[in-house]
Motif scaffolding. Structure first.
Motif, PDB file in Angstrom:
ATOM      1  N   VAL A  68     145.591  43.638 146.201  1.00 27.08           N
ATOM      2  CA  VAL A  68     145.806  44.943 146.612  1.00 27.08           C
ATOM      3  C   VAL A  68     146.999  45.298 147.444  1.00 27.08           C
ATOM      4  N   SER A  69     147.623  46.376 147.297  1.00 21.85           N
ATOM      5  CA  SER A  69     148.778  46.709 147.917  1.00 21.85           C
ATOM      6  C   SER A  69     148.775  46.538 149.456  1.00 21.85           C
ATOM      7  N   ASP A  70     149.627  46.412 150.043  1.00 22.08           N
ATOM      8  CA  ASP A  70     149.740  46.270 151.547  1.00 22.08           C
ATOM      9  C   ASP A  70     149.308  47.680 152.292  1.00 22.08           C
ATOM     10  N   LEU A  71     149.723  48.883 151.792  1.00 26.37           N
ATOM     11  CA  LEU A  71     149.613  50.099 152.497  1.00 26.37           C
ATOM     12  C   LEU A  71     149.293  51.106 151.362  1.00 26.37           C
ATOM     13  N   GLU A  72     148.511  51.930 151.703  1.00 27.87           N
ATOM     14  CA  GLU A  72     147.995  53.188 150.830  1.00 27.87           C
ATOM     15  C   GLU A  72     148.501  54.354 151.623  1.00 27.87           C
ATOM     16  N   TYR A  73     149.172  55.324 151.053  1.00 24.16           N
ATOM     17  CA  TYR A  73     149.327  56.740 151.615  1.00 24.16           C
ATOM     18  C   TYR A  73     148.669  57.585 150.910  1.00 24.16           C
ATOM     19  N   VAL A  74     147.696  58.449 151.426  1.00 22.64           N
ATOM     20  CA  VAL A  74     147.086  59.580 150.685  1.00 22.64           C
ATOM     21  C   VAL A  74     147.765  60.668 150.932  1.00 22.64           C
ATOM     22  N   ALA A  75     148.651  61.325 149.747  1.00 20.09           N
ATOM     23  CA  ALA A  75     149.419  62.235 149.541  1.00 20.09           C
ATOM     24  C   ALA A  75     148.702  63.427 148.935  1.00 20.09           C
ATOM     25  N   GLU A  76     149.174  64.666 148.825  1.00 15.77           N
ATOM     26  CA  GLU A  76     148.636  65.877 148.278  1.00 15.77           C
ATOM     27  C   GLU A  76     148.306  65.550 146.597  1.00 15.77           C
TER      28      GLU A  76
END
Length: 149
Positions: A68-76
């Motif tokens: 799984v990726s290191d970070l996740e960013y919840v964008a629009e």
């Protein structure tokens, strides 16, 4: 690669030359946490590294999966998956499988190798721009123009 791209790549490499991947992640996360307090929680990490076998088994039991990726960013309207790698490092086979899973569902998966690239990515995501290829912010991939898929 243009001279400007080569200079930017050299500076980025110099900046993180003696860093660990954990330091790169900490610097990127803290930048976002401190600069954008209203977005706290939209960028978050995944704990997929275990200190020992007992912790590893516990993590597996609660749903932690490799790659799984290191970070996740919840964008629009979508989630951007961010894998942090130091210059010259490559993805593990599990990370490539995870990338294929999320990109098959039309979510961007990016490799970031330095804090400046991370800052550019966040600025673009906040402006509603969806990344168009995996290496868009990856100083290694820009040199070789690697395709998104």
């Amino acid at each position: 690669m243009t001279q400007t791209q080569h200079s930017a790549r050299s500076l980025a490499y110099d900046k993180v030359a003696n860093w660990s991947e954990a330091k790169l992640q900490a610097v990127c996360f803290q930048y976002h946490w401190n600069k954008f307090p209203a977005e706290r929680g939209l960028l978050h990490s995944n704990n997929n590294n275990s200190q020992n076998a007992i912790k590893g088994n516990l993590n597996k039991a609660i749903g932690t999966v490799p790659g799984v990726s290191d970070l996740e960013y919840v964008a629009e309207g979508f989630t951007c998956y961010i894998e942090l790698k130091l210059p010259g490092q490559s993805q593990s086979p599990d990370q490539k499988v995870f990338e294929a899973l999320v990109t098959s569902r039309n979510h961007p998966y990016l490799i970031i190798r330095d804090p400046d690239s991370f800052e550019h990515l966040i600025a673009d995501l906040q402006q509603g721009q969806r990344p168009t290829w995996k290496g868009q912010y990856d100083i290694d991939a820009i040199e070789y123009q690697l395709p998104y898929h």
